[in-house]
Design an enzyme around this catalytic site. Structure first.
Site, PDB file in Angstrom:
ATOM      1  N   ALA A 215      -5.974  -8.585   7.070  1.00  0.00           N
ATOM      2  CA  ALA A 215      -4.867  -9.223   8.276  1.00  0.00           C
ATOM      3  C   ALA A 215      -3.861  -8.512   7.872  1.00  0.00           C
ATOM      4  O   ALA A 215      -3.290  -7.825   6.894  1.00  0.00           O
ATOM      5  CB  ALA A 215      -4.772 -10.657   7.919  1.00  0.00           C
TER       6      ALA A 215
ATOM      7  N   GLY B 129      -9.492  -9.611   4.860  1.00  0.00           N
ATOM      8  CA  GLY B 129      -9.917  -9.565   6.250  1.00  0.00           C
ATOM      9  C   GLY B 129     -10.893  -8.554   6.696  1.00  0.00           C
ATOM     10  O   GLY B 129     -11.834  -8.451   7.498  1.00  0.00           O
TER      11      GLY B 129
ATOM     12  N   GLU C 241     -14.130  -9.372   4.659  1.00  0.00           N
ATOM     13  CA  GLU C 241     -14.776 -10.427   5.528  1.00  0.00           C
ATOM     14  C   GLU C 241     -15.141  -9.853   6.723  1.00  0.00           C
ATOM     15  O   GLU C 241     -16.275 -10.406   7.081  1.00  0.00           O
ATOM     16  CB  GLU C 241     -13.801 -11.662   5.696  1.00  0.00           C
ATOM     17  CG  GLU C 241     -13.237 -12.318   4.360  1.00  0.00           C
ATOM     18  CD  GLU C 241     -12.132 -13.172   4.844  1.00  0.00           C
ATOM     19  OE1 GLU C 241     -10.937 -12.845   5.227  1.00  0.00           O
ATOM     20  OE2 GLU C 241     -12.061 -14.343   4.472  1.00  0.00           O
TER      21      GLU C 241
ATOM     22  N   GLU D 184      -6.451 -12.393  -1.216  1.00  0.00           N
ATOM     23  CA  GLU D 184      -5.414 -13.460  -0.816  1.00  0.00           C
ATOM     24  C   GLU D 184      -4.909 -14.389  -1.676  1.00  0.00           C
ATOM     25  O   GLU D 184      -3.854 -14.839  -1.534  1.00  0.00           O
ATOM     26  CB  GLU D 184      -6.410 -14.557   0.280  1.00  0.00           C
ATOM     27  CG  GLU D 184      -6.629 -13.714   1.560  1.00  0.00           C
ATOM     28  CD  GLU D 184      -7.877 -12.790   1.505  1.00  0.00           C
ATOM     29  OE1 GLU D 184      -8.409 -12.430   0.466  1.00  0.00           O
ATOM     30  OE2 GLU D 184      -8.286 -12.236   2.718  1.00  0.00           O
TER      31      GLU D 184
HETATM   32  N1  COA Z   1      -0.709  -5.216   6.723  1.00  0.00           N
HETATM   33  C1  COA Z   1       0.172  -4.677   7.046  1.00  0.00           C
HETATM   34  N2  COA Z   1       0.343  -3.345   6.729  1.00  0.00           N
HETATM   35  C2  COA Z   1      -0.328  -2.660   5.805  1.00  0.00           C
HETATM   36  C3  COA Z   1      -1.559  -3.522   5.297  1.00  0.00           C
HETATM   37  C4  COA Z   1      -1.617  -4.936   5.879  1.00  0.00           C
HETATM   38  N3  COA Z   1      -2.731  -5.730   5.310  1.00  0.00           N
HETATM   39  N4  COA Z   1      -1.936  -2.786   4.291  1.00  0.00           N
HETATM   40  C5  COA Z   1      -1.505  -1.572   4.298  1.00  0.00           C
HETATM   41  N5  COA Z   1      -0.244  -1.766   5.388  1.00  0.00           N
HETATM   42  C6  COA Z   1       0.479  -0.656   5.748  1.00  0.00           C
HETATM   43  C7  COA Z   1       1.739  -0.502   4.596  1.00  0.00           C
HETATM   44  O1  COA Z   1       2.800  -1.473   4.705  1.00  0.00           O
HETATM   45  C8  COA Z   1       2.176   0.887   4.596  1.00  0.00           C
HETATM   46  O2  COA Z   1       2.845   0.852   5.738  1.00  0.00           O
HETATM   47  P1  COA Z   1       4.421   1.787   5.702  1.00  0.00           P
HETATM   48  O3  COA Z   1       4.058   3.089   5.482  1.00  0.00           O
HETATM   49  O4  COA Z   1       4.892   1.570   7.133  1.00  0.00           O
HETATM   50  O5  COA Z   1       5.209   1.050   4.557  1.00  0.00           O
HETATM   51  C9  COA Z   1       0.893   1.547   5.083  1.00  0.00           C
HETATM   52  O6  COA Z   1      -0.146   0.703   5.428  1.00  0.00           O
HETATM   53  C10 COA Z   1       0.306   2.630   4.025  1.00  0.00           C
HETATM   54  O7  COA Z   1       0.135   1.335   3.060  1.00  0.00           O
HETATM   55  P2  COA Z   1       0.652   1.852   1.347  1.00  0.00           P
HETATM   56  O8  COA Z   1       0.491   0.273   0.712  1.00  0.00           O
HETATM   57  O9  COA Z   1       1.595   2.481   1.314  1.00  0.00           O
HETATM   58  O10 COA Z   1      -0.920   2.529   0.841  1.00  0.00           O
HETATM   59  P3  COA Z   1      -1.475   2.671  -0.482  1.00  0.00           P
HETATM   60  O11 COA Z   1      -2.441   3.759  -0.590  1.00  0.00           O
HETATM   61  O12 COA Z   1      -0.258   2.675  -1.575  1.00  0.00           O
HETATM   62  O13 COA Z   1      -2.077   1.333  -0.698  1.00  0.00           O
HETATM   63  C11 COA Z   1      -3.679  -0.491  -0.146  1.00  0.00           C
HETATM   64  C12 COA Z   1      -3.248   0.947   0.072  1.00  0.00           C
HETATM   65  C13 COA Z   1      -4.593  -0.893   1.161  1.00  0.00           C
HETATM   66  C14 COA Z   1      -4.132  -0.911  -1.392  1.00  0.00           C
HETATM   67  C15 COA Z   1      -2.295  -1.417   0.139  1.00  0.00           C
HETATM   68  O14 COA Z   1      -1.830  -1.030   1.319  1.00  0.00           O
HETATM   69  C16 COA Z   1      -2.402  -2.839   0.050  1.00  0.00           C
HETATM   70  O15 COA Z   1      -2.877  -3.477  -1.015  1.00  0.00           O
HETATM   71  N6  COA Z   1      -2.480  -3.368   1.375  1.00  0.00           N
HETATM   72  C17 COA Z   1      -2.533  -4.775   1.370  1.00  0.00           C
HETATM   73  C18 COA Z   1      -3.759  -5.456   1.297  1.00  0.00           C
HETATM   74  C19 COA Z   1      -3.809  -6.989   1.384  1.00  0.00           C
HETATM   75  O16 COA Z   1      -3.408  -7.674   0.628  1.00  0.00           O
HETATM   76  N7  COA Z   1      -4.943  -7.493   2.342  1.00  0.00           N
HETATM   77  C20 COA Z   1      -5.073  -8.598   2.610  1.00  0.00           C
HETATM   78  C21 COA Z   1      -4.254  -9.470   3.499  1.00  0.00           C
HETATM   79  S1  COA Z   1      -4.648 -11.117   3.652  1.00  0.00           S
END
Ligand code: COA
Length: 262
Positions: A66, A109, A112, A132
């Site tokens: 999400a 998500g 999921e 989560e």
């Molecule tokens: N919601 C909103 N933005 C997200 C996102 C999410 N779930 N996941 C990644 N992004 C955004 C980051 O904020 C970043 O944006 P920015 O460049 O404007 O700061 C961009 O996507 C790139 O992500 P980044 O974290 O810099 O890449 P990474 O390669 O270091 O890590 C992930 C990738 C997927 C491991 C990491 O982004 C992450 O853990 N995301 C969240 C996952 C999560 O908790 N999802 C469950 C939500 S309920």
């Protein structure tokens, strides 16, 4: 509707929906879910589409969950509205088979969403996880139910309460996905699976998905009864006659030729 965050591409009778926010790791915002629903509305009434493939844009992420910025604004009653859960429920019960082509991070998500699909194929770079609980919430778009169904209670609880991420190889071992390919072959593999499905009796495919979905919540006795009922229906179809005749004459069945006949 103007689409920008979920794009549709049709090839023969297969519609590929690509979640398209690569700069945000394809995070599933409200707009993504709106566009997904709108595509599903169109595809549901489109007799030209027989199978759907869902994937993510770019090479890094399928869907990274999400949108966390929107999550920050959620209040208690938003949990009950559960828009993502309802959208994924729609995919799980969609009248046409849905294949997830998981091309990278399938977190929260995103995991999921893949779980709501009938078949999951992953690139060898895919990563699955439900982070989560680290955000003080739970996987509320079917994760507590469908992950348990897919891999069993122990591994599911492990993933949820530790936030452990698993690789494509582990996902294959656990039964969370049924195919792993290299990244370049992912969509080709998903298309091959779609072709295999399209060669089968369409009514049989539609019915068996419903029997399996409904039996999951029923007693074994009820499930067996529903199975017998569905089989009785299939025995009455032109598709069954074509399938059996083709098998006896050692040729491929032509289900399209008997479409609509009873
Ligand atoms: N919601 C909103 N933005 C997200 C996102 C999410 N779930 N996941 C990644 N992004 C955004 C980051 O904020 C970043 O944006 P920015 O460049 O404007 O700061 C961009 O996507 C790139 O992500 P980044 O974290 O810099 O890449 P990474 O390669 O270091 O890590 C992930 C990738 C997927 C491991 C990491 O982004 C992450 O853990 N995301 C969240 C996952 C999560 O908790 N999802 C469950 C939500 S309920």
């Amino acid at each position: 509707m103007e689409y920008s965050t979920v794009l549709r591409h049709d090839d023969e009778a297969v519609a590929t929906l690509t979640v398209n926010r690569p700069e945000k790791m394809n995070a599933a915002s409200r707009q993504v879910l709106d566009e997904l629903n709108s595509h599903l509305d169109e595809i549901e009434g489109d007799a030209g589409v027989e199978v759907i493939i869902i994937t993510g844009a770019g090479e890094t992420s399928f869907v990274a969950g999400a949108d966390i910025n929107e999550l920050a604004l959620r209040r208690p009653l938003d949990g009950l509205e559960a828009y993502m859960q309802r959208t994924y429920g729609r995919i799980a019960h969609f009248p046409k088979p849905v294949i997830a082509a998981v091309n990278g991070y399938a977190l929260g998500g995103g995991c999921e969403l893949a779980l709501a699909c009938d078949i999951r194929v992953a690139s060898d770079t895919a990563v699955f996880g439900l982070p989560e609980t680290g955000l003080g919430i739970l996987p509320g778009a079917g994760g507590t139910q469908r992950l348990v169904e897919a891999v069993g209670r122990g591994p599911a609880i492990d993933m949820i309460i530790t936030g452990r991420r698993i690789s494509a190889a582990e996902a294959l071992q656990w039964g969370l996905v049924t195919y792993v390919t290299d990244a370049e072959s992912l969509l080709e593999q998903a298309a091959t699976i779609a072709t295999r499905i399209r060669r089968k009796g369409p009514t049989a495919v539609a019915l068996v998905r419903q029997v399996v979905a409904h039996s999951a919540a029923a007693s074994e006795e009820t499930g067996m009864f529903v199975e017998r009922l569905a089989q009785s229906l299939l025995y009455a179809t032109a598709e069954k006659r074509e399938g059996v005749e083709a098998s006896l004459s050692k040729r491929h069945p032509d289900f399209a030729a008997v479409k609509g006949e009873s």
